[in-house]
Design an enzyme around this catalytic site. Structure first.
Site, PDB file in Angstrom:
ATOM      1  N   GLU A 128      -5.716 -10.637  -2.160  1.00  8.80           N
ATOM      2  CA  GLU A 128      -6.518 -10.541  -0.922  1.00  8.80           C
ATOM      3  C   GLU A 128      -8.013 -10.535  -1.230  1.00  8.80           C
ATOM      4  OE1 GLU A 128      -5.217  -7.365   1.667  1.00  8.80           O
ATOM      5  OE2 GLU A 128      -3.103  -7.696   1.196  1.00  8.80           O
ATOM      6  N   GLU A 155       0.822  -1.224   0.000  1.00  8.79           N
ATOM      7  CA  GLU A 155       0.000   0.000   0.000  1.00  8.79           C
ATOM      8  C   GLU A 155       0.850   1.266   0.000  1.00  8.79           C
ATOM      9  OE1 GLU A 155      -2.930  -0.433   3.122  1.00  8.79           O
ATOM     10  OE2 GLU A 155      -3.793  -2.199   2.161  1.00  8.79           O
ATOM     11  N   ASP A 189     -11.782 -10.824  -1.330  1.00  3.74           N
ATOM     12  CA  ASP A 189     -12.988 -11.216  -0.604  1.00  3.74           C
ATOM     13  C   ASP A 189     -14.133 -10.362  -1.134  1.00  3.74           C
ATOM     14  OD1 ASP A 189     -12.271  -8.848   0.779  1.00  3.74           O
ATOM     15  OD2 ASP A 189     -11.786  -9.896   2.632  1.00  3.74           O
ATOM     16  N   HIS A 199     -10.240  -6.323  -2.538  1.00  2.00           N
ATOM     17  CA  HIS A 199     -11.271  -6.378  -1.495  1.00  2.00           C
ATOM     18  C   HIS A 199     -12.536  -5.747  -2.080  1.00  2.00           C
ATOM     19  CE1 HIS A 199      -8.707  -7.847   1.660  1.00  2.00           C
ATOM     20  NE2 HIS A 199      -7.806  -6.926   1.379  1.00  2.00           N
ATOM     21  N   ASN A 213       2.406  -4.611  -3.414  1.00  2.00           N
ATOM     22  CA  ASN A 213       1.002  -5.004  -3.270  1.00  2.00           C
ATOM     23  C   ASN A 213       0.164  -3.767  -2.965  1.00  2.00           C
ATOM     24  OD1 ASN A 213      -0.988  -7.151  -2.909  1.00  2.00           O
ATOM     25  ND2 ASN A 213      -0.923  -6.722  -0.709  1.00  2.00           N
TER      26      ASN A 213
HETATM   27  C1  XIL Z   1      -5.873  -7.019   7.883  1.00  2.00           C
HETATM   28  C2  XIL Z   1      -6.095  -8.290   8.679  1.00  2.00           C
HETATM   29  O1  XIL Z   1      -6.931  -9.142   7.947  1.00  2.00           O
HETATM   30  C3  XIL Z   1      -6.741  -7.976  10.013  1.00  2.00           C
HETATM   31  O2  XIL Z   1      -6.813  -9.133  10.809  1.00  2.00           O
HETATM   32  C4  XIL Z   1      -5.924  -6.902  10.732  1.00  2.00           C
HETATM   33  O3  XIL Z   1      -6.597  -6.533  11.913  1.00  2.00           O
HETATM   34  C5  XIL Z   1      -5.732  -5.686   9.847  1.00  2.00           C
HETATM   35  O4  XIL Z   1      -5.132  -6.077   8.627  1.00  2.00           O
HETATM   36  N1  XIL Z   1      -4.822  -4.940   3.329  1.00  2.00           N
HETATM   37  C6  XIL Z   1      -3.726  -5.673   3.722  1.00  2.00           C
HETATM   38  C7  XIL Z   1      -3.852  -6.612   4.860  1.00  2.00           C
HETATM   39  O5  XIL Z   1      -2.689  -5.613   3.049  1.00  2.00           O
HETATM   40  O6  XIL Z   1      -2.650  -6.728   5.580  1.00  2.00           O
HETATM   41  C8  XIL Z   1      -4.982  -6.269   5.783  1.00  2.00           C
HETATM   42  O7  XIL Z   1      -5.123  -7.324   6.727  1.00  2.00           O
HETATM   43  C9  XIL Z   1      -6.250  -6.047   4.993  1.00  2.00           C
HETATM   44  C10 XIL Z   1      -6.072  -4.910   4.021  1.00  2.00           C
END
Ligand code: XIL
Length: 408
Positions: free
Chosen positions: A326, A219, A328, A296, A260
């Site tokens: 990631e 990020e 979902d 996401h 990422n």
């Molecule tokens: C999230 C985890 O899933 C949670 O358990 C934690 O509290 C916060 O981080 N982007 C990312 C991940 O790159 O590392 C994050 O993970 C979700 C968003």
């Protein structure tokens, strides 16, 4: 540092100390890095010794290829891992189908969960890749200056290797989930540079040959496509990205190194900025091997997948791999069968988009069961974002992915 900013940092720091009553970190002297706890404190949950071959490359002239596992002397939890089960022979799993197609199919995992038999069984049966959801983040793995705690990370890496699963280490450099000692310490840029170098060298070095892929920087971009003015940028300038990749490569020359980000899946200002950044890094010979797209989504957030394909293609044309890192798809609480079908369609289209491009080499969901997902914790009124329900029953999204993987 101006007196004003020094004052505000001190204030924040003082407030933090008052609110959590943590002992004051050593804010000025850069401590000697060690995997041993400071003498005055209790031993950490694990006192795992650093295997010689896992020392940073610079400290390991023999470069022994065999990684000798040293059992933690004091595991945090005495519960044994579920006994190793030979992999199910059935071809009707995501994993078996992904193996046939030569693609990585993964899920993010938190340690501890691998002790739950149902969880472990589904994980090992369905996935050939694990991303460490939290266990390798800076604040967890490096909780005090000079002290590392690899217990959570080791647990996941151990499980993965016992089940012939690859590991994607997440993440070496991010502005979130940082330890307070670092974020609020009064460090000079030279000290921050040294801390980051030793951190990367130690973490990547420990898992050399065991963690095949790293999210080196997470990020880093703003929505406008600039490099974020985060902690690392303010201390080290934009070069922190180059340095992190160089140091990770030195610590494990065979690891695949990714940058990422989120909301940079399709073509937009942010993905343009990211594209220019990696293009420039490659032109300067830096070891960047891929771009991770977080994905996401929520039920209303349909993606323009043509635009995603064009973005993936231009990155692939630079010689980079693409990972969906990631994914979902959050639904409103109490989803209807139609909601679940719509979710399945979304999962399916994203997998099809990835499979259409040879350089898209991994498809990873952020967890796999609705029993354990970050969505309900972070998005009020949303949940049910993953492939299995909270009782490990496969959902329509699971069957949609299986069918897609089976389709030639
Ligand atoms: C999230 C985890 O899933 C949670 O358990 C934690 O509290 C916060 O981080 N982007 C990312 C991940 O790159 O590392 C994050 O993970 C979700 C968003």
């Amino acid at each position: 540092m101006s007196s004003h900013s020094f004052f505000s940092v001190s204030l924040v720091f003082a407030f933090f100390l008052a609110s959590c009553q943590a002992p004051a970190p050593a804010a000025t002297a850069l401590p000697a890095e060690t995997t041993q706890p400071p003498a005055a404190t209790a031993p950490p949950a694990t006192a795992t010794e650093m295997p010689a071959s896992a020392l940073p490359a610079s400290a390991d002239p023999s470069r022994t290829p065999t990684w000798v596992w040293v059992e933690p002397t004091q595991p945090a939890t005495p519960t044994p891992l579920p006994a190793f089960q030979p992999r199910a022979q059935s071809a009707n799993t995501l994993r078996a189908q992904a193996d046939i197609r030569g693609i990585l199919i993964g899920a993010a995992v938190n340690n501890g969960l691998v002790h739950e038999a149902d969880y472990a069984e589904v994980l090992a049966r369905e996935f050939n890749l694990i991303t460490t959801e939290n266990a390798m983040k800076f604040g967890i793995v490096h909780p005090e200056p000079g002290r590392y705690d690899f217990q959570a990370a080791d647990e996941i890496v151990n499980f993965a290797h016992g089940h012939d699963i690859q590991v994607r280490g997440h993440t070496l450099v991010w502005q979130k989930q940082m330890p307070e000692w670092l974020q609020y310490g009064d460090w000079t840029p030279e000290q921050v540079r040294e801390i980051l170098h030793r951190h990367i060298e130690t973490v990547v070095g420990r898992y050399r040959g065991k963690v095949e892929i790293w999210d080196v920087v997470n990020e880093a971009m703003t929505g406008n496509g600039d490099v974020q003015r985060n902690f690392w940028y303010k201390q080290l300038g934009p070069e922190y990205i180059d340095l992190a990749f160089q140091w990770a490569h030195e610590a494990d020359p065979d690891a695949l190194l990714f940058i990422n980000d989120y909301a940079a899946e399709g073509i937009n200002k942010k993905s343009d900025g990211l594209y220019e950044l990696v293009e420039d890094m490659l032109a300067r010979g830096l070891p960047v091997h891929g771009v991770g797209m977080q994905f996401h989504l929520d039920s209303g957030g349909a993606q323009n997948l043509d635009s995603v394909t064009r973005n993936m293609q231009r990155l692939a044309d630079l010689g980079l791999q693409i990972h969906i890192t990631e994914l979902d798809v959050a639904l409103n609480d109490d989803p209807t069968p139609e909601d679940l079908q719509e979710q399945a369609d979304t999962y399916q289209k994203i997998l099809q988009t990835c499979l259409a491009l040879p350089q898209c080499t991994a498809f990873i969901t952020w967890g796999f069961t609705d029993k354990y997902s970050w969505i309900p914790e972070t998005k009020d009124g949303y949940g049910s974002a993953l492939l299995f329900d909270a009782t490990y029953q496969p959902k329509p999204a699971y069957f949609a992915l299986l069918e897609t993987l089976q389709t030639k």
